[in-house]
Scaffold this active site. Structure first.
Site, PDB file in Angstrom:
ATOM      1  CG  LEU A  23      19.293 -43.900  13.727  1.00  0.00           C
ATOM      2  CD1 LEU A  23      20.490 -43.387  13.638  1.00  0.00           C
ATOM      3  CD2 LEU A  23      18.803 -44.650  15.304  1.00  0.00           C
ATOM      4  CG  LEU A  27      10.134 -36.891  13.955  1.00  0.00           C
ATOM      5  CD1 LEU A  27      10.112 -37.966  14.906  1.00  0.00           C
ATOM      6  CD2 LEU A  27       9.189 -35.925  13.997  1.00  0.00           C
ATOM      7  CD  GLU A 147      14.932 -36.765   6.113  1.00  0.00           C
ATOM      8  OE1 GLU A 147      13.900 -35.838   5.711  1.00  0.00           O
ATOM      9  OE2 GLU A 147      14.954 -37.932   6.363  1.00  0.00           O
ATOM     10  N   PRO A 197      30.070 -46.939  16.349  1.00  0.00           N
ATOM     11  CG  PRO A 197      27.901 -47.973  16.847  1.00  0.00           C
ATOM     12  CD  PRO A 197      29.060 -47.577  17.625  1.00  0.00           C
ATOM     13  CB  THR A 198      29.197 -42.024  16.170  1.00  0.00           C
ATOM     14  OG1 THR A 198      27.901 -42.268  16.858  1.00  0.00           O
ATOM     15  CG2 THR A 198      29.108 -40.544  15.846  1.00  0.00           C
ATOM     16  CE  LYS A 230      36.131 -43.373  22.576  1.00  0.00           C
ATOM     17  NZ  LYS A 230      35.561 -44.830  23.182  1.00  0.00           N
ATOM     18  N   GLY A 360      -7.970 -46.305   2.295  1.00  0.00           N
ATOM     19  CA  GLY A 360      -7.228 -47.605   1.745  1.00  0.00           C
ATOM     20  C   GLY A 360      -7.738 -48.169   0.542  1.00  0.00           C
ATOM     21  CB  CYS A 387     -10.390 -41.750   1.610  1.00  0.00           C
ATOM     22  SG  CYS A 387     -10.010 -41.325  -0.194  1.00  0.00           S
ATOM     23  CG  MET A 390     -17.187 -40.470   2.603  1.00  0.00           C
ATOM     24  SD  MET A 390     -17.758 -40.845   0.644  1.00  0.00           S
ATOM     25  CE  MET A 390     -18.418 -39.454   0.333  1.00  0.00           C
ATOM     26  CG  HIS A 524      -6.811 -38.699   2.669  1.00  0.00           C
ATOM     27  ND1 HIS A 524      -6.755 -39.943   3.451  1.00  0.00           N
ATOM     28  CD2 HIS A 524      -6.873 -39.184   1.152  1.00  0.00           C
ATOM     29  CE1 HIS A 524      -6.978 -40.913   2.521  1.00  0.00           C
ATOM     30  NE2 HIS A 524      -7.155 -40.419   1.244  1.00  0.00           N
ATOM     31  CD  GLU A 526      -5.570 -38.631   6.590  1.00  0.00           C
ATOM     32  OE1 GLU A 526      -6.622 -37.729   6.494  1.00  0.00           O
ATOM     33  OE2 GLU A 526      -5.437 -39.475   5.845  1.00  0.00           O
TER      34      GLU A 526
END
Ligand code: GLN
Length: 552
Positions: A23, A27, A147, A197-198, A230, A360, A387, A390, A524, A526
């Site tokens: 869900l 984030l 979290e 559901p909530t 509600k 990878g 990585c 390269m 890396h 990123e």
């Protein structure tokens, strides 16, 4: 002592999730962090993961998605990537705890005899250990966002939930709040938004003693006030604490949507903190840029887990940031490397303006990636190898330019005649001034070069022009390295080594003479790109793709 010198007393925001996974809890936590930071507070995060692996480093990307690497070399959950991208905080090994890591330290203590003959139990020993872990990251921060992974109702998550329940008793009501993320689906046939559901999820949470203070409702439309009423009534939360977490076009819009729902105001009220109004101009500008690009490029990502976007999370974001730096939308075309082996590179790559081969492990698909690299090199298509990318660019060059038949990495062919990429048993670690030793047989987790390492760039190269600096620091996660035995012959044949470790022993970046943009890096990049501070290599790569598109 003046207020400035007083130790900060952190307040805690616990984020849990209900109904189902995916869900966007990570984030949501990151966006809350962004809002708190925009109010001038110092924010940090922690992710608690209920699985038994000590860290996600040994998990398959299909199981877990990307493994996010921190500066201090921890292999962590990908949510830590969101935390770093949404705030200015830096994560480390203490910001991610798994059940395995908690149990491991309790068992070590038990063996050492720390519990003085007592029975070691989930409550209080495991829960105390969890609480200690939470407190361990709090020093120097105003807000700690914790979290809890998994979904309410999972048995694995119970010790973590019990620990955060106790935590509020320990620190007091105004110092800890609970935020719960659920789903409010719109059921087409009924033409209605459903709150059941909530209700069930909150009921399950209350059964274990946690009453949420705020409910984030993931939904595809703004919740009308009668639905909020509600949920407020049935779940026992204030009406203004029922927040619409509406689907968004770009993830960077989440802080703005939450702010519109006055989430940050509610949080600071509940925690009794006085802050300035949030400054969200930079976020607004970012979202505007992402939604109104002036141009578009298509980048082909040639990989092995292309069906599972979660395993390339940071890469995806870094490319988006590279687009932002160029006012340009980046369209990603994920290409299965094995498809290239079957059909050749051209039919799959002829419509892209840049080719990227990401990191990878393992042999499957490597030939397809090498074919993609050869295609990019010969056709002057911008190429970015990260990585493994390269390493494969090195292999491609060795085979097809230098003419070293069968050149390979010892990862894929231990008996290759030309191990241009190999397992370095000893290397100098400039960070601590020590010599690192490793052998292939030590346990898998222990043999990687992990975390941030310095790198010195060669003046006038593509890399140095992009970074505009000489000394950089980037994060690593790999076992194999460029073999210096072949360095001279690579240089003689037109390869440029543009980045090296300070002792010049580890090759960190390679480029090609006479190609408009061909770059491979052993690290890396990123992991360090942020939306407000796009990574220079990604910015430069997207610029090159734009130039390629327009025939420049
Ligand atoms: N498999 C390669 C190595 O271990 C590359 C790893 C990676 O791309 N992260 O060196």
């Amino acid at each position: 002592m003046g207020a400035k010198f007083r130790k900060r007393r952190a307040k805690f925001i616990f984020v849990t999730g209900g109904v189902l996974s995916s869900l966007g809890k990570g984030l949501a936590a990151a966006a809350i962090g962004a809002l708190m930071e925009s109010r001038g507070l110092k924010v940090t995060f922690q992710k608690l993961d209920p699985y038994i692996n000590v860290d996600p480093g040994t998990m398959n990307p299909f199981q877990h998605g990307e493994v996010y690497v921190t500066d201090d070399g921890a292999e962590t959950d990908l949510d830590l990537g969101h935390y770093e991208r949404f705030t200015s905080t830096t994560m480390g090994k203490d910001n991610n705890y798994t059940s395995g890591k908690i149990y491991y330290s309790v068992i070590l203590k038990e063996r050492r005899g720390d519990y003085l003959g007592g029975t070691v139990q989930v409550v209080p020993h495991i829960t105390d250990e969890i609480k200690r872990a939470i407190l361990s990251v709090a020093d120097g921060y105003d807000i700690v966002i914790v979290e809890v992974g998994g979904t309410i109702g999972d048995i694995e998550g119970l010790p973590f939930l019990e620990a955060i329940r106790q935590f509020r008793l320990d620190v007091g009501k105004e110092n800890a709040i609970y935020v719960h993320l659920t789903l409010v689906p719109y059921i087409k046939t009924a033409g209605e938004l459903k709150t059941k559901p909530t209700q069930h999820s909150v009921k399950a949470l209350r059964e274990i003693g946690i009453q949420p203070d705020i409910i984030l409702c993931r939904t595809d439309r703004f919740l009308p006030s009668q639905i909020k009423k509600k949920i407020s009534l049935f779940c026992n939360v204030d009406e203004d604490a029922v927040i619409t977490a509406k689907d968004v076009e770009t993830i960077y819009e989440v802080p703005l949507v939450f702010h519109k729902e006055r989430l940050d105001e509610k949080i600071v009220k509940l925690l009794n903190i006085w802050t300035r109004e949030p400054r969200l101009e930079a976020w607004k500008e970012l979202v505007y840029k992402i939604k109104h690009p002036k141009d578009e490029v298509k980048i082909g990502i040639v990989g092995k887990y292309t069906s599972l976007k979660e395993s390339y999370k940071s890469l995806h974001e870094a490319l988006t940031h590279g687009g932002v730096a160029n006012d340009c939308h980046v369209l990603l075309k994920y290409i299965e490397a094995e498809e290239i082996e079957k059909r050749g590179a051209e039919p799959l790559l002829k419509d892209v303006h840049g080719v990227l081969v990401p990191g990878g492990f393992g042999k499957r698909g490597t030939l397809g990636k090498i074919m993609a690299i050869e295609y990019s090199r010969k056709n002057m298509v911008p190429f970015f190898g990260i990585c493994l990318g390269m390493q494969l660019a090195t292999i491609e060059f060795a085979r097809n330019v230098i003419g070293l038949n069968g050149a390979n990495s010892t990862e894929f062919d231990p008996n290759t005649a030309h191990p241009v990429i190999y397992f370095m048993k000893e290397w100098y670690d400039s960070r601590g001034g020590t010599v690192q030793k490793r052998d292939e047989y030590t346990d898998k987790g222990g043999t990687m070069r992990l975390g941030a390492y310095p790198c010195i760039l060669k003046r006038g190269t593509l890399a140095q022009r992009a970074y505009k600096h000489i000394k950089i620091s980037e994060r690593h996660r790999h076992r194999y390295e460029f073999n210096n035995k072949y360095r001279q012959s690579f240089l003689e044949n037109g390869m440029v080594i543009s980045g090296l470790s300070p002792d010049e022993e580890l090759v960190e970046i390679i480029e090609l003479k006479g190609h408009p943009w061909f770059l491979g890096c052993q690290f890396h990049p990123e992991f360090k790109s942020r939306p407000m501070k796009p990574h220079p290599l990604f910015g430069s790569f997207i610029k090159a793709a734009l130039d390629y598109k327009h025939g420049k």
